[in-house]
Every structure is written in C-alpha cells, then in structure tokens.
Design a protein around this motif. Structure first.
Motif, PDB file in Angstrom:
ATOM      1  N   THR A   1       0.832  -1.205   0.000  1.00 19.32           N
ATOM      2  CA  THR A   1       0.000   0.000   0.000  1.00 19.32           C
ATOM      3  C   THR A   1       0.868   1.256   0.000  1.00 19.32           C
ATOM      4  O   THR A   1       0.608   2.203  -0.743  1.00 19.32           O
ATOM      5  CB  THR A   1      -0.944  -0.006   1.225  1.00 19.32           C
ATOM      6  OG1 THR A   1      -1.764  -1.172   1.152  1.00 19.32           O
ATOM      7  CG2 THR A   1      -1.813   1.223   1.256  1.00 19.32           C
ATOM      8  N   GLU A   2       1.910   1.258   0.839  1.00 18.12           N
ATOM      9  CA  GLU A   2       2.789   2.432   0.960  1.00 18.12           C
ATOM     10  C   GLU A   2       3.499   2.787  -0.343  1.00 18.12           C
ATOM     11  O   GLU A   2       3.718   3.953  -0.634  1.00 18.12           O
ATOM     12  CB  GLU A   2       3.822   2.214   2.064  1.00 18.12           C
ATOM     13  CG  GLU A   2       3.262   2.310   3.450  1.00 18.12           C
ATOM     14  CD  GLU A   2       2.920   3.729   3.857  1.00 18.12           C
ATOM     15  OE1 GLU A   2       3.651   4.668   3.500  1.00 18.12           O
ATOM     16  OE2 GLU A   2       1.895   3.886   4.529  1.00 18.12           O
ATOM     17  N   ILE A   3       3.885   1.761  -1.108  1.00 19.52           N
ATOM     18  CA  ILE A   3       4.649   2.058  -2.326  1.00 19.52           C
ATOM     19  C   ILE A   3       3.807   1.906  -3.595  1.00 19.52           C
ATOM     20  O   ILE A   3       4.315   2.054  -4.698  1.00 19.52           O
ATOM     21  CB  ILE A   3       5.958   1.246  -2.420  1.00 19.52           C
ATOM     22  CG1 ILE A   3       5.692  -0.254  -2.519  1.00 19.52           C
ATOM     23  CG2 ILE A   3       6.878   1.581  -1.251  1.00 19.52           C
ATOM     24  CD1 ILE A   3       6.948  -1.071  -2.777  1.00 19.52           C
TER      25      ILE A   3
ATOM     26  N   LYS B   1      15.123 -13.693  -8.569  1.00 23.25           N
ATOM     27  CA  LYS B   1      15.434 -13.182  -9.913  1.00 23.25           C
ATOM     28  C   LYS B   1      14.566 -11.993 -10.305  1.00 23.25           C
ATOM     29  O   LYS B   1      14.866 -11.308 -11.271  1.00 23.25           O
ATOM     30  CB  LYS B   1      15.298 -14.298 -10.943  1.00 23.25           C
ATOM     31  CG  LYS B   1      16.362 -15.346 -10.761  1.00 23.25           C
ATOM     32  CD  LYS B   1      16.366 -16.352 -11.874  1.00 23.25           C
ATOM     33  CE  LYS B   1      17.474 -17.368 -11.585  1.00 23.25           C
ATOM     34  NZ  LYS B   1      17.769 -18.231 -12.671  1.00 23.25           N
ATOM     35  N   ILE B   2      13.490 -11.733  -9.568  1.00 19.55           N
ATOM     36  CA  ILE B   2      12.653 -10.565  -9.844  1.00 19.55           C
ATOM     37  C   ILE B   2      13.306  -9.368  -9.160  1.00 19.55           C
ATOM     38  O   ILE B   2      13.504  -9.366  -7.942  1.00 19.55           O
ATOM     39  CB  ILE B   2      11.212 -10.759  -9.336  1.00 19.55           C
ATOM     40  CG1 ILE B   2      10.544 -11.889 -10.099  1.00 19.55           C
ATOM     41  CG2 ILE B   2      10.414  -9.469  -9.477  1.00 19.55           C
ATOM     42  CD1 ILE B   2       9.143 -12.212  -9.629  1.00 19.55           C
ATOM     43  N   ASN B   3      13.641  -8.372  -9.939  1.00 24.21           N
ATOM     44  CA  ASN B   3      14.314  -7.199  -9.383  1.00 24.21           C
ATOM     45  C   ASN B   3      13.343  -6.049  -9.182  1.00 24.21           C
ATOM     46  O   ASN B   3      12.521  -5.757 -10.049  1.00 24.21           O
ATOM     47  CB  ASN B   3      15.442  -6.748 -10.308  1.00 24.21           C
ATOM     48  CG  ASN B   3      16.588  -7.727 -10.308  1.00 24.21           C
ATOM     49  OD1 ASN B   3      16.977  -8.237  -9.261  1.00 24.21           O
ATOM     50  ND2 ASN B   3      17.131  -7.999 -11.465  1.00 24.21           N
ATOM     51  N   LEU B   4      13.458  -5.419  -8.056  1.00 25.89           N
ATOM     52  CA  LEU B   4      12.700  -4.221  -7.748  1.00 25.89           C
ATOM     53  C   LEU B   4      13.185  -3.105  -8.655  1.00 25.89           C
ATOM     54  O   LEU B   4      14.381  -2.998  -8.936  1.00 25.89           O
ATOM     55  CB  LEU B   4      12.952  -3.866  -6.271  1.00 25.89           C
ATOM     56  CG  LEU B   4      12.099  -2.800  -5.631  1.00 25.89           C
ATOM     57  CD1 LEU B   4      10.651  -3.276  -5.522  1.00 25.89           C
ATOM     58  CD2 LEU B   4      12.625  -2.502  -4.241  1.00 25.89           C
ATOM     59  N   SER B   5      12.289  -2.253  -9.103  1.00 27.35           N
ATOM     60  CA  SER B   5      12.696  -1.138  -9.971  1.00 27.35           C
ATOM     61  C   SER B   5      13.375  -0.037  -9.146  1.00 27.35           C
ATOM     62  O   SER B   5      13.164   0.058  -7.929  1.00 27.35           O
ATOM     63  CB  SER B   5      11.485  -0.548 -10.689  1.00 27.35           C
ATOM     64  OG  SER B   5      10.659   0.142  -9.762  1.00 27.35           O
ATOM     65  N   GLN B   6      14.154   0.782  -9.806  1.00 25.91           N
ATOM     66  CA  GLN B   6      14.830   1.905  -9.151  1.00 25.91           C
ATOM     67  C   GLN B   6      13.801   2.842  -8.518  1.00 25.91           C
ATOM     68  O   GLN B   6      13.987   3.317  -7.404  1.00 25.91           O
ATOM     69  CB  GLN B   6      15.698   2.668 -10.165  1.00 25.91           C
ATOM     70  CG  GLN B   6      16.401   3.890  -9.600  1.00 25.91           C
ATOM     71  CD  GLN B   6      17.487   3.558  -8.596  1.00 25.91           C
ATOM     72  OE1 GLN B   6      18.296   2.684  -8.832  1.00 25.91           O
ATOM     73  NE2 GLN B   6      17.515   4.249  -7.477  1.00 25.91           N
ATOM     74  N   SER B   7      12.697   3.090  -9.223  1.00 26.68           N
ATOM     75  CA  SER B   7      11.691   4.022  -8.693  1.00 26.68           C
ATOM     76  C   SER B   7      11.040   3.480  -7.410  1.00 26.68           C
ATOM     77  O   SER B   7      10.808   4.238  -6.471  1.00 26.68           O
ATOM     78  CB  SER B   7      10.636   4.350  -9.744  1.00 26.68           C
ATOM     79  OG  SER B   7       9.979   3.185 -10.171  1.00 26.68           O
ATOM     80  N   LEU B   8      10.779   2.173  -7.348  1.00 26.38           N
ATOM     81  CA  LEU B   8      10.208   1.600  -6.127  1.00 26.38           C
ATOM     82  C   LEU B   8      11.232   1.578  -4.990  1.00 26.38           C
ATOM     83  O   LEU B   8      10.889   1.822  -3.837  1.00 26.38           O
ATOM     84  CB  LEU B   8       9.659   0.201  -6.382  1.00 26.38           C
ATOM     85  CG  LEU B   8       8.378   0.142  -7.224  1.00 26.38           C
ATOM     86  CD1 LEU B   8       7.963  -1.306  -7.469  1.00 26.38           C
ATOM     87  CD2 LEU B   8       7.251   0.918  -6.567  1.00 26.38           C
ATOM     88  N   ALA B   9      12.482   1.311  -5.327  1.00 28.20           N
ATOM     89  CA  ALA B   9      13.538   1.360  -4.306  1.00 28.20           C
ATOM     90  C   ALA B   9      13.659   2.776  -3.741  1.00 28.20           C
ATOM     91  O   ALA B   9      13.837   2.966  -2.536  1.00 28.20           O
ATOM     92  CB  ALA B   9      14.865   0.887  -4.889  1.00 28.20           C
TER      93      ALA B   9
ATOM     94  N   LEU C   1      11.223   4.985  -3.606  1.00 29.00           N
ATOM     95  CA  LEU C   1      10.048   5.194  -2.737  1.00 29.00           C
ATOM     96  C   LEU C   1      10.272   4.600  -1.349  1.00 29.00           C
ATOM     97  O   LEU C   1       9.944   5.227  -0.340  1.00 29.00           O
ATOM     98  CB  LEU C   1       8.807   4.553  -3.358  1.00 29.00           C
ATOM     99  CG  LEU C   1       7.990   5.396  -4.311  1.00 29.00           C
ATOM    100  CD1 LEU C   1       6.888   4.560  -4.946  1.00 29.00           C
ATOM    101  CD2 LEU C   1       7.397   6.593  -3.605  1.00 29.00           C
ATOM    102  N   ILE C   2      10.833   3.403  -1.306  1.00 23.84           N
ATOM    103  CA  ILE C   2      11.136   2.774  -0.017  1.00 23.84           C
ATOM    104  C   ILE C   2      12.168   3.612   0.740  1.00 23.84           C
ATOM    105  O   ILE C   2      12.053   3.822   1.944  1.00 23.84           O
ATOM    106  CB  ILE C   2      11.623   1.317  -0.205  1.00 23.84           C
ATOM    107  CG1 ILE C   2      10.479   0.456  -0.764  1.00 23.84           C
ATOM    108  CG2 ILE C   2      12.150   0.735   1.113  1.00 23.84           C
ATOM    109  CD1 ILE C   2      10.894  -0.936  -1.197  1.00 23.84           C
ATOM    110  N   GLU C   3      13.153   4.113   0.012  1.00 19.10           N
ATOM    111  CA  GLU C   3      14.162   4.980   0.632  1.00 19.10           C
ATOM    112  C   GLU C   3      13.495   6.195   1.275  1.00 19.10           C
ATOM    113  O   GLU C   3      13.777   6.535   2.425  1.00 19.10           O
ATOM    114  CB  GLU C   3      15.180   5.432  -0.417  1.00 19.10           C
ATOM    115  CG  GLU C   3      16.246   6.369   0.123  1.00 19.10           C
ATOM    116  CD  GLU C   3      17.227   6.784  -0.944  1.00 19.10           C
ATOM    117  OE1 GLU C   3      18.222   6.070  -1.140  1.00 19.10           O
ATOM    118  OE2 GLU C   3      16.988   7.835  -1.584  1.00 19.10           O
TER     119      GLU C   3
ATOM    120  N   ALA D   1      18.466   3.324  -1.390  1.00 25.98           N
ATOM    121  CA  ALA D   1      17.962   2.601  -2.562  1.00 25.98           C
ATOM    122  C   ALA D   1      19.014   1.651  -3.133  1.00 25.98           C
ATOM    123  O   ALA D   1      18.693   0.534  -3.555  1.00 25.98           O
ATOM    124  CB  ALA D   1      17.484   3.589  -3.632  1.00 25.98           C
ATOM    125  N   GLU D   2      20.266   2.057  -3.135  1.00 25.41           N
ATOM    126  CA  GLU D   2      21.334   1.187  -3.661  1.00 25.41           C
ATOM    127  C   GLU D   2      21.534  -0.044  -2.788  1.00 25.41           C
ATOM    128  O   GLU D   2      21.848  -1.119  -3.270  1.00 25.41           O
ATOM    129  CB  GLU D   2      22.642   1.964  -3.813  1.00 25.41           C
ATOM    130  CG  GLU D   2      22.628   2.951  -4.956  1.00 25.41           C
ATOM    131  CD  GLU D   2      22.318   2.285  -6.293  1.00 25.41           C
ATOM    132  OE1 GLU D   2      22.940   1.258  -6.630  1.00 25.41           O
ATOM    133  OE2 GLU D   2      21.422   2.791  -7.000  1.00 25.41           O
TER     134      GLU D   2
END
Length: 121
Positions: free
Chosen positions: A23-25, A40-48, A50-52, A59-60
C-alpha cells in the motif's frame, strides 16, 4: 544477502506486513510476495527510491546491497544506525508531531537536570 532478504529485513525492522508495504509504495500485495520468494525478480529503481523516502533505507542497498544500509540524513558521519533511523522518522512527521517530540525531549532534559541536582545535594 540478496534482494529478497533485504526486503524481508525492511519488513521485519519496521514491523510491516506485506500488505502495508504494498500500500505504501503503490503495488499489489502479490507483487511484494513475488519479490520475497523469487530472487530473480528485481525491484525497480523508482520503487527502491520510494522505499528509501518512506523508510530511510538507501535505494542502492535495497537493490544490490551497497552500503550504507540507511540513507545518510545528517552530515555527521559518526551517527549510529539507530540515530539515522530516528532522523529518518522525524523527516516524515508533521509540525504537530515534531512539537510533541521536542516537548518529550525537553521533558527528558528537565528530568536529567533534576536528577543531577538532587545527587549533588
């Protein structure tokens, strides 16, 4: 530690359920479930990112484990991870919440001063 493990750690350290993080992201709970089960499923930079922004994790670090784990908020490089986490939480608060935190901190200072002066007597 792979990305699945890092996301699990974020959930654990923040006492979050998969649904809450989703919900948050702005993603589905099933997407979070897949991230936790399939390395093997990678989180996108934009979602990382958002979590940051929401939780203070770099994010890195989320994406590929690059330290530091927490986003550097202060220019003071000697802050512990706990201090950095506290600062991250403060950034998310509104003015009334900040005033309440400051009142609490001031009350702690008053108690400490009272204890010090009573021990000197």
């Amino acid at each position: 530690m792979n990305q699945c493990d890092r996301i699990k750690l974020i959930l654990q350290e923040n006492n979050l359920k998969q649904k809450q993080l989703a919900t948050e992201i702005g993603v589905s709970e099933s997407y979070i479930s897949m991230l936790l089960k399939k390395p093997k499923i990678n989180l996108s930079q934009s979602l990382a990112t958002l979590i940051e922004e929401k939780y203070g994790y770099n994010a890195e670090w989320i994406l590929n484990g690059t330290e530091p784990k927490l986003k550097q908020i202060s220019k003071n490089k000697t802050l512990s991870a706990l201090h950095q986490k506290a600062l991250s939480q403060l950034e998310k608060m509104n003015d009334d919440q900040i005033k309440a935190v400051l009142a609490f901190i001031n009350a702690l200072d008053d108690v400490e001063k009272a204890l010090c002066s009573s021990s000197e007597s």
